[in-house]
Scaffold this motif. Sequence first.
Motif, short mmCIF file in Angstrom:
data_model
loop_
_atom_site.label_atom_id
_atom_site.label_comp_id
_atom_site.label_asym_id
_atom_site.label_seq_id
_atom_site.Cartn_x
_atom_site.Cartn_y
_atom_site.Cartn_z
N PRO A 1 5.22 5.22 10.71
CA PRO A 1 3.88 5.31 10.70
C PRO A 1 3.26 4.14 9.73
O PRO A 1 2.19 3.38 10.45
N ASP A 2 3.67 3.66 8.93
CA ASP A 2 3.02 2.38 8.10
C ASP A 2 3.22 1.11 9.34
O ASP A 2 2.54 0.19 8.99
N VAL A 3 4.41 1.04 9.81
CA VAL A 3 4.70 -0.13 10.66
C VAL A 3 3.64 -0.18 11.73
O VAL A 3 3.29 -1.19 12.03
N VAL A 4 3.41 0.89 12.44
CA VAL A 4 2.28 1.06 13.30
C VAL A 4 0.90 0.58 12.93
O VAL A 4 0.34 -0.01 13.55
N VAL A 5 0.74 0.96 11.64
CA VAL A 5 -0.79 0.64 11.23
C VAL A 5 -0.65 -0.86 11.00
O VAL A 5 -1.77 -1.50 11.30
N ASP A 6 0.36 -1.42 10.23
CA ASP A 6 0.39 -2.80 10.13
C ASP A 6 0.30 -3.60 11.29
O ASP A 6 -0.72 -4.44 11.47
N ALA B 1 -0.40 -2.80 0.26
CA ALA B 1 0.36 -1.93 0.63
C ALA B 1 -0.09 -0.77 1.33
O ALA B 1 -1.04 -0.29 1.35
N LEU B 2 0.95 -0.37 2.27
CA LEU B 2 0.61 0.87 3.00
C LEU B 2 1.17 2.18 2.44
O LEU B 2 2.51 2.09 2.54
N THR B 3 0.36 3.22 2.22
CA THR B 3 1.01 4.43 1.48
C THR B 3 0.93 5.44 2.47
O THR B 3 -0.16 5.78 3.29
N ARG B 4 2.20 6.42 2.76
CA ARG B 4 2.00 7.04 3.80
C ARG B 4 1.97 8.73 3.16
O ARG B 4 2.55 8.91 1.99
N VAL B 5 1.38 9.54 3.83
CA VAL B 5 1.10 10.82 3.31
C VAL B 5 1.28 11.86 4.43
O VAL B 5 0.67 11.51 5.49
N THR C 1 -2.76 4.93 4.00
CA THR C 1 -4.03 4.44 3.36
C THR C 1 -3.54 3.18 2.88
O THR C 1 -2.33 2.75 2.80
N THR C 2 -4.64 2.09 2.98
CA THR C 2 -4.36 0.87 2.54
C THR C 2 -5.59 0.34 2.21
O THR C 2 -6.85 0.85 2.31
N THR C 3 -5.98 -0.98 1.34
CA THR C 3 -7.03 -1.51 1.01
C THR C 3 -6.99 -2.72 1.80
O THR C 3 -6.20 -3.84 1.87
N LEU C 4 -8.24 -2.88 2.64
CA LEU C 4 -8.45 -4.16 3.37
C LEU C 4 -9.22 -5.21 2.44
O LEU C 4 -10.18 -4.63 1.56
N THR C 5 -8.76 -6.42 2.64
CA THR C 5 -9.33 -7.54 1.89
C THR C 5 -9.95 -8.30 2.72
O THR C 5 -9.26 -8.82 3.58
N ILE C 6 -11.44 -8.48 2.76
CA ILE C 6 -12.26 -9.12 3.56
C ILE C 6 -12.75 -10.35 2.98
O ILE C 6 -13.60 -10.15 2.03
#
Length: 186
Positions: free
Chosen positions: A75-80, A132-136, A145-150
Amino acid sequence: MQPPAGSQVSRVPAQRTPPEHSAPPAPLPVPQRPPRRLRTVLTVVAGVLALLCVGGGITGYVLYERAATPDRSAPDVVVDNYLREFLVNENDTRASLLVCQDADLGAVAALRDELRQRESKFNVVVRVGWGALTRVETPKGESVTTTLTISGSANGQQRSSRREDWTFEVVDIRDGWRVCGARKAV
């Protein structure tokens, strides 16, 4: 010499068939061709080349498939990968390989549209990064979940920066995980 009296041997001279009625002489044996080493060598070389070509074609196909198929192993790989293809590379074709058919990703599309508008309106370069990508685990799959920095910059100087928390819904479909939804955390 005469055969003894009362013998079964005929006293008639042996009769021979005249030469015109005799069986034809046996044909001469067909001369054997010398072994064709050149033909054998060429046949072996052609066979080996054919096997190499087929093997090379199969290897090329497998390598192409590995390179062209996105990594959907977790899951975290596909979101990344989705964030990279959709927001950074802006490659909708590659991003579409990472999402469900009926994905609800309008919020991410709206974010990308906003970033494009800011670039053209303020003449800046907008970059997106994530932490960081956190899986639940969820009942339907997993959420990441992750935090985007724009951040926006002009002439090499950073002009603005903000952080947004995002949650992505991910489902394991027959050939790997896919992003099926995304929402900005409030």
